[in-house]
Design a protein around this motif. Structure first.
Motif, PDB file in Angstrom:
ATOM      1  N   ILE B  21      -5.045 -13.102 -12.465  1.00  0.00           N
ATOM      2  CA  ILE B  21      -6.048 -12.430 -11.640  1.00  0.00           C
ATOM      3  C   ILE B  21      -5.285 -11.457 -10.746  1.00  0.00           C
ATOM      4  CG2 ILE B  21      -7.871 -12.627  -9.925  1.00  0.00           C
ATOM      5  CD1 ILE B  21      -8.379 -15.461 -10.883  1.00  0.00           C
ATOM      6  N   ASN B  22      -5.598 -10.192 -10.901  1.00  0.00           N
ATOM      7  CA  ASN B  22      -4.861  -9.161 -10.168  1.00  0.00           C
ATOM      8  C   ASN B  22      -5.352  -9.012  -8.736  1.00  0.00           C
ATOM      9  OD1 ASN B  22      -3.307  -8.572 -12.407  1.00  0.00           O
ATOM     10  ND2 ASN B  22      -4.621  -6.903 -13.078  1.00  0.00           N
ATOM     11  N   CYS B  23      -4.397  -8.759  -7.842  1.00  0.00           N
ATOM     12  CA  CYS B  23      -4.706  -8.508  -6.438  1.00  0.00           C
ATOM     13  C   CYS B  23      -3.723  -7.474  -5.917  1.00  0.00           C
ATOM     14  CB  CYS B  23      -4.611  -9.778  -5.616  1.00  0.00           C
ATOM     15  SG  CYS B  23      -4.757  -9.521  -3.821  1.00  0.00           S
ATOM     16  N   THR B  24      -4.222  -6.423  -5.315  1.00  0.00           N
ATOM     17  CA  THR B  24      -3.371  -5.453  -4.636  1.00  0.00           C
ATOM     18  C   THR B  24      -3.835  -5.327  -3.199  1.00  0.00           C
ATOM     19  OG1 THR B  24      -4.758  -3.613  -5.358  1.00  0.00           O
ATOM     20  CG2 THR B  24      -2.848  -4.133  -6.718  1.00  0.00           C
ATOM     21  N   TYR B  25      -2.938  -4.896  -2.344  1.00  0.00           N
ATOM     22  CA  TYR B  25      -3.283  -4.856  -0.935  1.00  0.00           C
ATOM     23  C   TYR B  25      -2.881  -3.523  -0.306  1.00  0.00           C
ATOM     24  CZ  TYR B  25       1.661  -5.723   0.058  1.00  0.00           C
ATOM     25  OH  TYR B  25       3.020  -5.625   0.131  1.00  0.00           O
ATOM     26  N   THR B  26      -3.520  -3.253   0.814  1.00  0.00           N
ATOM     27  CA  THR B  26      -3.165  -2.127   1.670  1.00  0.00           C
ATOM     28  C   THR B  26      -2.988  -2.672   3.072  1.00  0.00           C
ATOM     29  OG1 THR B  26      -4.505  -0.598   0.364  1.00  0.00           O
ATOM     30  CG2 THR B  26      -3.898   0.124   2.575  1.00  0.00           C
ATOM     31  N   ALA B  27      -1.821  -2.409   3.653  1.00  0.00           N
ATOM     32  CA  ALA B  27      -1.557  -2.914   5.000  1.00  0.00           C
ATOM     33  C   ALA B  27      -0.578  -1.987   5.688  1.00  0.00           C
ATOM     34  CB  ALA B  27      -1.018  -4.337   4.961  1.00  0.00           C
ATOM     35  N   THR B  28      -0.744  -1.844   6.995  1.00  0.00           N
ATOM     36  CA  THR B  28       0.150  -0.971   7.743  1.00  0.00           C
ATOM     37  C   THR B  28       1.456  -1.663   8.099  1.00  0.00           C
ATOM     38  OG1 THR B  28      -1.019  -1.616   9.748  1.00  0.00           O
ATOM     39  CG2 THR B  28      -1.683   0.435   8.714  1.00  0.00           C
ATOM     40  N   GLY B  29       1.429  -2.970   8.223  1.00  0.00           N
ATOM     41  CA  GLY B  29       2.631  -3.694   8.618  1.00  0.00           C
ATOM     42  C   GLY B  29       3.175  -4.515   7.476  1.00  0.00           C
ATOM     43  N   TYR B  30       3.588  -5.723   7.796  1.00  0.00           N
ATOM     44  CA  TYR B  30       4.153  -6.644   6.802  1.00  0.00           C
ATOM     45  C   TYR B  30       3.274  -7.894   6.749  1.00  0.00           C
ATOM     46  CZ  TYR B  30       8.072  -3.501   7.349  1.00  0.00           C
ATOM     47  OH  TYR B  30       8.857  -2.384   7.407  1.00  0.00           O
ATOM     48  N   PRO B  31       2.271  -7.841   5.902  1.00  0.00           N
ATOM     49  CA  PRO B  31       1.291  -8.939   5.921  1.00  0.00           C
ATOM     50  C   PRO B  31       1.808 -10.203   5.263  1.00  0.00           C
ATOM     51  CG  PRO B  31       0.808  -7.441   4.122  1.00  0.00           C
ATOM     52  CD  PRO B  31       1.957  -6.833   4.891  1.00  0.00           C
TER      53      PRO B  31
END
Lengths: 115, 113
Positions: B21-31
């Motif tokens: 199951i694919n998951c990609t993320y967008t984050a400004t820091g280091y989540p």
């Protein structure tokens, strides 16, 4: 430990009625949250609390109110129920909100239908 | 803002099949990154997590590796069972505000015998 408990499990309301969804946790967590889960939409944060006496709005607070008089309890109040509030409601708690330790523990949910 | 995007379902597999199951993320820091699972009629529960790049979280035969270069955290299991049928949510936590856990929309998995 019971963890996070919620009552009731199911409820049908008529438009304009009011009700309170109960949530309690016995893990001494400071942080508590209310989410709603709509089909295919994931979870949306309604309100949260960082400790007794402190609450704040989440992403979708309109039509809801909360209070936090004790560490254990975090009830969610619907004042004038509308069909758009038909959803499954989850209460959650966590020990910490720092990213490394932000494990939230969820209750079993309340399925609410407004007709 | 911070967000996660996960593959849409539903996913139907035969028992003992391989799951991704694919998951990609967008984050400004280091989540920190999480996978939660919701079994029918229950609330969400944490399945696994990873707190820094290249970390691998694992639990109950499921694994996910935190890939900073591809901003991904794909969930995998080598051989699924009927009891794995559930909805899986990818989530990220970042920042210092109390409202800092963001969930994907969930992927429903059904495993057939």
């Amino acid at each position: 430990n019971a963890g996070v408990t919620q009552t009731p499990k199911f409820r049908i309301l008529k438009i304009g009625q009011s009700m309170t969804l109960q949530c309690a946790q016995d893990m001494n967590h400071n942080y508590m949250y209310w989410y709603r889960q709509d089909p295919g939409m994931g979870l949306k944060l309604i309100y949260y609390s960082v400790g007794a006496g402190i609450t704040d709005k989440g992403e979708v607070p309109n039509g809801y109110n909360v209070s936090r008089s004790t560490t254990e309890d975090f009830p969610l109040r619907l004042e004038l129920a509308a069909p758009s509030q038909t959803s499954v409601y989850f209460c959650a708690s966590s020990y910490s909100n720092t990213p490394d330790y932000n494990e939230q523990f969820f209750g079993p949910g309340t399925r609410l239908t407004v007709l | 803002g911070d967000s996660v995007t996960q593959m849409e379902g539903p996913v139907t597999l035969s028992e003992e099949a391989f799951l991704t199951i694919n998951c990609t993320y967008t984050a400004t820091g280091y989540p920190s990154l999480f996978w939660y699972v919701q079994y029918p009629g229950e609330g969400l529960q944490l399945l696994l997590k990873a707190t820094k790049a290249d970390d691998k979280g694992s639990n109950k035969g499921f694994e996910a590796t935190y890939r900073k270069e591809t901003t991904s955290f794909h969930l995998e299991k080598g051989s699924v069972q009927v009891s794995d049928s559930a909805v899986y949510f990818c989530a990220l936590s970042a920042g210092t505000g109390a409202n800092n856990l963001f969930f994907g929309t969930g992927t429903r998995l059904t495993v057939i015998p």
